[in-house]
Design a protein around this motif. Structure first.
Motif, PDB file in Angstrom:
ATOM      1  N   VAL A 153       0.849  -1.199   0.000  1.00 13.24           N
ATOM      2  CA  VAL A 153       0.000   0.000   0.000  1.00 13.24           C
ATOM      3  C   VAL A 153       0.883   1.248   0.000  1.00 13.24           C
ATOM      4  CG1 VAL A 153      -1.836  -1.222   1.233  1.00 13.24           C
ATOM      5  CG2 VAL A 153      -0.194   0.152   2.531  1.00 13.24           C
ATOM      6  N   ASP A 154       0.286   2.374  -0.374  1.00  7.01           N
ATOM      7  CA  ASP A 154       1.036   3.630  -0.361  1.00  7.01           C
ATOM      8  C   ASP A 154       1.057   4.204   1.054  1.00  7.01           C
ATOM      9  OD1 ASP A 154      -1.225   6.161  -0.519  1.00  7.01           O
ATOM     10  OD2 ASP A 154      -1.900   4.137  -0.978  1.00  7.01           O
ATOM     11  N   PRO A 155       1.966   5.154   1.351  1.00  7.13           N
ATOM     12  CA  PRO A 155       2.104   5.666   2.715  1.00  7.13           C
ATOM     13  C   PRO A 155       0.887   6.453   3.210  1.00  7.13           C
ATOM     14  CG  PRO A 155       4.041   6.211   1.376  1.00  7.13           C
ATOM     15  CD  PRO A 155       3.009   5.687   0.452  1.00  7.13           C
ATOM     16  N   ASN A 156       0.027   6.885   2.297  1.00 10.98           N
ATOM     17  CA  ASN A 156      -1.103   7.743   2.689  1.00 10.98           C
ATOM     18  C   ASN A 156      -2.410   6.976   2.863  1.00 10.98           C
ATOM     19  OD1 ASN A 156       0.561  10.099   2.407  1.00 10.98           O
ATOM     20  ND2 ASN A 156       0.321   9.923   0.189  1.00 10.98           N
ATOM     21  N   PHE A 157      -2.336   5.674   3.076  1.00 11.25           N
ATOM     22  CA  PHE A 157      -3.561   4.864   3.078  1.00 11.25           C
ATOM     23  C   PHE A 157      -4.410   5.050   4.332  1.00 11.25           C
ATOM     24  CE2 PHE A 157      -1.186   2.162   5.852  1.00 11.25           C
ATOM     25  CZ  PHE A 157      -2.073   1.263   6.439  1.00 11.25           C
ATOM     26  N   SER A 158      -3.798   5.449   5.427  1.00  8.15           N
ATOM     27  CA  SER A 158      -4.517   5.500   6.703  1.00  8.15           C
ATOM     28  C   SER A 158      -5.717   6.444   6.642  1.00  8.15           C
ATOM     29  CB  SER A 158      -3.570   5.949   7.825  1.00  8.15           C
ATOM     30  OG  SER A 158      -4.215   5.859   9.072  1.00  8.15           O
ATOM     31  N   GLY A 159      -6.896   5.920   6.998  1.00  9.84           N
ATOM     32  CA  GLY A 159      -8.104   6.727   7.062  1.00  9.84           C
ATOM     33  C   GLY A 159      -8.795   6.973   5.738  1.00  9.84           C
ATOM     34  N   ARG A 160      -8.248   6.484   4.642  1.00  6.52           N
ATOM     35  CA  ARG A 160      -8.833   6.727   3.306  1.00  6.52           C
ATOM     36  C   ARG A 160     -10.160   5.988   3.163  1.00  6.52           C
ATOM     37  NH1 ARG A 160      -4.823   4.587  -0.250  1.00  6.52           N
ATOM     38  NH2 ARG A 160      -3.838   6.628  -0.356  1.00  6.52           N
ATOM     39  N   ASP A 161     -11.163   6.670   2.609  1.00  7.77           N
ATOM     40  CA  ASP A 161     -12.448   6.024   2.350  1.00  7.77           C
ATOM     41  C   ASP A 161     -12.308   5.011   1.218  1.00  7.77           C
ATOM     42  OD1 ASP A 161     -13.831   7.400   4.320  1.00  7.77           O
ATOM     43  OD2 ASP A 161     -14.397   9.042   2.988  1.00  7.77           O
ATOM     44  N   TRP A 162     -13.151   4.002   1.248  1.00 10.52           N
ATOM     45  CA  TRP A 162     -13.057   2.905   0.276  1.00 10.52           C
ATOM     46  C   TRP A 162     -13.221   3.390  -1.164  1.00 10.52           C
ATOM     47  CZ3 TRP A 162     -16.834   1.649  -3.230  1.00 10.52           C
ATOM     48  CH2 TRP A 162     -18.106   2.171  -3.004  1.00 10.52           C
ATOM     49  N   ASN A 163     -14.152   4.361  -1.370  1.00  7.40           N
ATOM     50  CA  ASN A 163     -14.416   4.805  -2.748  1.00  7.40           C
ATOM     51  C   ASN A 163     -13.247   5.616  -3.305  1.00  7.40           C
ATOM     52  OD1 ASN A 163     -15.336   6.712  -0.727  1.00  7.40           O
ATOM     53  ND2 ASN A 163     -16.134   7.948  -2.396  1.00  7.40           N
ATOM     54  N   LEU A 164     -12.461   6.224  -2.440  1.00  7.87           N
ATOM     55  CA  LEU A 164     -11.267   6.940  -2.895  1.00  7.87           C
ATOM     56  C   LEU A 164     -10.188   5.941  -3.312  1.00  7.87           C
ATOM     57  CD1 LEU A 164     -11.106   9.854  -0.302  1.00  7.87           C
ATOM     58  CD2 LEU A 164     -12.156   9.825  -2.574  1.00  7.87           C
ATOM     59  N   ALA A 165     -10.137   4.803  -2.620  1.00  7.50           N
ATOM     60  CA  ALA A 165      -9.221   3.734  -3.032  1.00  7.50           C
ATOM     61  C   ALA A 165      -9.654   3.168  -4.388  1.00  7.50           C
ATOM     62  CB  ALA A 165      -9.181   2.636  -1.973  1.00  7.50           C
ATOM     63  N   THR A 166     -10.969   3.010  -4.564  1.00  5.03           N
ATOM     64  CA  THR A 166     -11.474   2.544  -5.862  1.00  5.03           C
ATOM     65  C   THR A 166     -11.103   3.526  -6.967  1.00  5.03           C
ATOM     66  OG1 THR A 166     -13.371   1.548  -4.709  1.00  5.03           O
ATOM     67  CG2 THR A 166     -13.525   1.731  -7.103  1.00  5.03           C
TER      68      THR A 166
END
Length: 282
Positions: A103-116
């Motif tokens: 994963v990238d370093p900024n993954f913490s707290g990211r909403d699922w749809n932003l990951a999509t």
């Protein structure tokens, strides 16, 4: 029920997949090799939101892949203590430790749809997420097999780990029951089950709804659900609160998230804490 969602999916950007020369991973080791290819090409291999339910949803698939259908059922539906504290569960946490490195370093707290969205844009190769993610691809006017690929999480083909969106019906006075029946009848009609799920990304709760209007991923989802239901490999997702009561699901998500974020340091300790947390939640 308006649908059945399943969580053991990979969502892949096809252009990135083609660029790196990737092929469908059939095993966990092949998935890691694919993520290595993406990393070497300068693409974020795995899009993930660092929220406990997303991490645990991915772990559902890892446990099913690592231990197989019978193990998943014993551990996460039957809450069998021997399974929960087994070497197979330890190996599952080892596999989680391996995949989380991508994963990238900024993954913490990211909403699922932003990951999509990272996968849709081609910033990332793959997301492990339930089929509600497909709704995001559809809304972005993307087409399966052309713009994106949908595969079962490696090692979980033939099994479906599910949740479902449902209306709850309460015991109401007689003069209101006709309205309830009308709502239930409309919700369970073949036409609604098809129209709703074509947009949502999920599949009909009824297994007799034609797949005519569904795209390639929808057709696969419908066939998979029917086969899993008939074959005894349809399992409630623990992360989504369908494998066990909410208190146990919450305890599970807490342990998995602590492991992902380094508050639990080893797989041995994770297994111990998982057994203890579930025992306390009972």
């Amino acid at each position: 029920p308006v649908n059945v969602h399943s969580v053991n999916w990979l969502w892949i950007n096809k252009a990135v997949m083609d660029k790196i020369g990737g092929t469908q991973p059939k095993t966990f080791d092949e998935l890691i090799a694919l993520l290595d290819k993406a990393k070497a090409a300068g693409v974020i291999p795995l899009a993930l939101g660092g929220q406990n339910w997303q991490e645990a949803t991915m772990f559902d698939s890892i446990v099913l892949s690592t231990g197989g259908p019978e193990f998943y059922k014993k551990a996460f539906n039957d809450l069998d203590e021997e399974s929960l504290k087994s070497d197979t569960m330890k190996k599952s946490f080892d596999n989680l430790a391996t995949i989380i490195k991508y994963v990238d370093p900024n993954f913490s707290g990211r909403d699922w749809n932003l990951a999509t969205a990272m996968v849709i844009k081609g910033d990332a190769l793959v997301q492990v997420m339930g089929d509600w993610a497909k709704g995001e691809f559809v809304a972005a006017k993307k087409t399966p097999d052309t713009d994106f690929l949908c595969y079962r999480f490696p090692g979980t083909d033939g099994s479906v780990v599910y949740n479902s969106d449902m209306f709850g019906m309460f015991n109401v006075p007689d003069d209101r029951k006709a309205a309830q029946v009308a709502l239930a009848t409309a919700t369970l009609s073949k036409s609604f089950q098809s129209a709703f799920n074509v947009v949502k990304g999920s599949v009909p709760a009824r297994t007799d709804v034609p797949d005519t209007d569904f795209d390639a991923c929808g057709k696969k989802g419908i066939a998979d659900l029917k086969a899993a239901n008939e074959g005894g490999t349809l399992f409630g997702s623990l992360a989504q609160g369908y494998g066990a009561p909410p208190a146990i699901a919450n305890a599970y998500k807490d342990v998995v998230s602590k492991f992902v974020h380094g508050q639990i340091k080893t797989s041995d300790e994770a297994v111990k804490q998982l057994v203890q947390a579930i025992d306390d939640a009972r």
